[in-house]
Design a protein around this motif. Structure first.
Motif: not given
Length: 193
Positions: A29-37, A175-186
């Protein structure tokens, strides 16, 4: 850039598959979120990678405060966290640098977060310059996707965050496990080391 993280510590016998399912359904749901790097959906599991706790601890790099505000109190998604877990405290820092690593094109499986206080008798200028130089070195390490550095000027604390495609040295912090990565404006907040 603005940096934030909230940590939801769960009971020691909590079934972390619940969080994995939640992220698999809600994460995109946040894969294209405005303002989110970048949003890294992170977990720690008790007994895995040295973790003493079960924890859901998303980490965010924001390209704009407007996007951050929309997420937190503008109906952009944080309400789901509040509804499911109550309202956690949200830690936040002012961003200093975000650097692309040699594995930026690969999927990160791990993340680390290391925080440390700035000595009260030291000039922040020199400390931040040293931390940026260290971050640049970290960004060039094999297995690095992204690194970021930020400061909390209220408590004068620095935070270094890294996404990794390979298992990190536990000396790098939590140390964390990454389950998903949203990066629309990275790309808007990143430079190359």
């Amino acid at each position: 850039m603005y940096v934030m993280q909230y940590e939801i510590t769960l009971p020691s016998d909590y079934d972390m598959r619940v969080i994995r399912r939640r992220v698999s359904v809600r994460g995109p749901a946040l894969d294209a979120f405005p303002g989110l790097g970048l949003k890294a959906y992170l977990i720690r599991e008790r007994g895995v990678d040295g973790s003493p706790v079960n924890q859901y601890a998303p980490f965010y790099l924001w390209a704009s405060t407007g996007g951050m505000g929309r997420f937190l109190w503008g109906g952009g998604g944080f309400g789901g966290i509040v509804e499911s877990f109550g309202r956690p405290a949200v830690r936040h820092w002012t961003g200093i640098a975000c650097l692309a690593g040699p594995d930026r094109g690969d999927v990160p499986r791990y993340a680390t977060r290391h925080t440390w206080p700035m000595p009260t008798d030291a000039d922040p200028t020199g400390l931040v310059a040293e931390a940026v130089a260290d971050l640049e070195g970290r960004a060039r390490r094999p297995g690095t996707h992204t690194t970021a550095l930020a400061v909390d000027p209220r408590s004068w604390e620095l935070v270094c965050f890294a996404l990794r495609t390979e298992a990190p040295d536990t000396a790098d912090g939590a140390v964390y496990q990454v389950l998903h990565l949203s990066m629309p404006h990275l790309g808007k907040i990143t430079r190359t080391a």
